[in-house]
Design an enzyme around this catalytic site. Structure first.
Site, PDB file in Angstrom:
ATOM      1  CB  CYS A 126     -13.306 -25.149 -22.473  1.00  0.00           C
ATOM      2  SG  CYS A 126     -14.765 -24.340 -23.178  1.00  0.00           S
ATOM      3  N   GLY A 153      -5.367 -11.424 -25.167  1.00  0.00           N
ATOM      4  CA  GLY A 153      -5.471 -10.014 -25.534  1.00  0.00           C
ATOM      5  C   GLY A 153      -4.400  -9.476 -26.455  1.00  0.00           C
ATOM      6  N   GLY A 206      -9.766 -10.547 -25.190  1.00  0.00           N
ATOM      7  CA  GLY A 206      -9.555  -9.240 -25.799  1.00  0.00           C
ATOM      8  C   GLY A 206      -8.491  -8.443 -25.053  1.00  0.00           C
TER       9      GLY A 206
END
Lengths: 305, 242
Positions: A131, A245, A218
């Site tokens: 993270c 993505g 993305g």
């Protein structure tokens, strides 16, 4: 008839499409829109030992063909997750799920995974060591081979379910980290987490997100993710869940050809809540288009010859 | 929530940087005033959340200010179709209004109060409205509210029109049973401090999904963490933590 089934550590999924952690909550919001039992499975919201609010807002920024988030692992804590969310989930999702777990110390990872391991509707524990939005933890474990191996070993020692380590792309060599996790006993790998990025508001002349930087995801990151899955596939023997993505059935096939056994879909769910449903519905058509009769057969196919 | 394709019927400038867009399509997913829609805009990745100004069964009116790329692209669209997520957010609860609720809007916080005003009137209540703007050329919807037959007080910060000052200056001598407000956060804070009754506040935040999945727009309240998009955007006065 085409065969979309794939197997992750002995667990057969109807198809390889899995909503990624942090973009699907605990499935509830999506179950209101369509029957999410059509999914291969899903990876639920990153869970930590204690409840977390996460970072200050704003946490979201627009990017070309993608977005930045700096949520910072907001979650109600593992006790609440196993007592409420996982029980509630049984009403609308009848398959096993992937439990995404984060921590801020080896001990925290151990304690959280131990609790998660006892849950009957968890199929795989996905340990997030990547993270980018939390300090003193998360990515710190995923950017160092020694730390990555240590977390893997510690979690493996207290669990019985397959353990998949979720890797960070924010490293010099993801292959080294992947190998370290495999050597330490990981049953599989999930890659990639988001890429550390930022945006600056031109009017305010300040970073858009309060935490200054965040995770970039993305379609823009798909080629990077694909490349990393391809590289890691050559270096390890354990299965890979590929992500980054992925937004279409064609992307799923491309990711599998690079070496992924299953594929997670992240940011796309936020823009189109029906993204995974549509990808699954389009999968058969894409397979036919490219002359694929069984998805199992194409895993790592791009490496042959 | 439903995903609906809407047809653009109209998109006109009604004040400085402010546009009114009328769309045609199924609005059955909208259940309350104060809810919002999330619009997919060509060339941009994330949808753009915009509050619902007014609606009937087959039409939707949005009033928005051009503040960035998304709204700029939107302002130039004269025809075509839009992919819209409809019926997002909790919206205003009219059951607490009492007989004489006060509606307090600032700038582009004004639009969601329009449909609310209509609903309150339909429920037999007698709402009054305070509309706050910086200057005269930013004013919109004064006439629209007046046509509903309610008392309308307009304030401008520079005093060019109506009452000089902020919405709270217009609020001082008013009597009301409850209030509903939407506007920039400093205004909401001032309203919070200036009001004597309970009321409901509509908040704004940068959103990822707009339907509760990403935790991008969370806030802390006295009743726990809430998602502005799903558990809000409307919060009651008693739960707000500034």
């Amino acid at each position: 008839m085409v065969d979309t089934k794939v197997t992750l550590s002995g667990w057969e999924l109807d198809n390889p499409v899995i909503p990624a952690s942090g973009t699907f909550g605990f499935g509830k919001e999506f179950a209101e829109l369509y029957d999410i039992n059509m999914l291969g499975t899903f990876s639920f919201k990153g869970t930590t030992l204690n409840e977390r609010f996460g970072n200050e807002t704003p946490r979201i920024a627009e990017c070309t063909a993608g977005m930045i988030n700096s949520v910072g692992l907001q979650n109600p804590g593992v006790e609440h997750v196993v007592k409420y969310e996982l029980q509630e989930m049984k009403k609308y999702f009848h398959k096993k799920v992937i439990a995404n777990v984060s921590g801020f110390s080896i001990d925290e990872y151990k304690q959280t995974c131990e609790i998660i391991d006892k849950q009957d509707n968890v199929g795989i524990i996905e340990v997030n060591i990547s993270c980018p939005n939390v300090h003193n933890g998360g990515m710190a474990f995923g950017t160092d081979t020694k730390n990555a191996a240590e977390v893997t070993k510690a979690v493996k020692a207290v669990t019985t379910k397959p353990v998949y380590i979720k890797l960070s792309p924010n490293v010099t060599s993801i292959v080294d980290i992947a190998k370290a996790c495999e050597d330490a006993g990981a049953d599989g790998l999930s890659l990639i987490n988001t890429i550390l990025g930022m945006r600056i508001d031109l009017n305010k002349k300040k970073p858009v997100v309060a935490n200054k930087m965040g995770g970039f995801s993305g379609p823009a990151i798909f080629p990077v993710a694909l490349r990393m899955v391809y590289q890691v596939y050559e270096a390890v023997k354990i299965p890979i869940i590929g992500m980054g993505g992925v937004s279409s059935a064609d992307d799923v096939i491309e990711m599998m050809l690079a070496g992924a056994t299953a594929v997670q879909v992240g940011a796309a769910n936020l823009v189109n809540p029906y993204a995974c449903k549509e990808i699954i519905e389009n999968l058969e058509g894409s397979m036919k288009k490219y002359g694929i009769s069984s998805l199992k057969d194409i895993i790592g196919g791009a490496h042959n010859g | 929530m439903e995903r609906v394709v809407f047809k653009i019927k109209n998109n006109i400038k009604i004040a400085k940087n402010v546009y009114e867009m009328t769309l045609e399509g199924n609005t059955s997913a909208i259940t309350k005033s104060g809810q919002f829609v999330n619009i997919l805009i060509e060339g941009l990745y994330l949808r753009r959340p915009i509050s619902v100004c007014d609606y009937d069964s087959n039409s939707l009116t949005l009033v928005y200010k051009v503040v960035g790329k998304g709204t700029e692209v939107l302002s130039k669209m004269q025809e075509g179709e839009l992919d819209v997520l409809v019926g997002l957010g909790n919206g205003y609860d009219t059951s607490f209004a009492g007989q004489r609720p006060m509606l307090i809007g600032g700038g582009v916080g004004v639009p969601p109060l329009y449909n609310l005003c209509k609903k309150l009137i339909a429920e037999g209540k007698k709402p009054s409205v305070i509309l706050g703007f910086n200057c005269k050329d930013e004013i919109f919807y004064e006439e629209e509210f007046k046509k509903l037959g309610v008392e309308v007080y307009v304030t401008t910060v520079n005093g060019e029109y109506g009452i000089k000052g902020f919405v709270t200056d217009a609020l001082k001598d008013k009597d009301y049973t409850y209030f509903y407000t939407c506007g920039p956060e400093p205004m909401l804070k001032a309203v919070y401090n200036a009001t004597k009754t309970s009321g409901q506040f509509s908040f704004e935040e940068r959103m990822g999904c707009g339907f509760g999945a990403c935790m991008g727009c969370s806030c802390k309240t006295k009743y726990g963490n809430k998602r502005i998009c799903k558990d809000g955007p409307v919060l009651v006065k008693e739960e707000i933590v500034w």
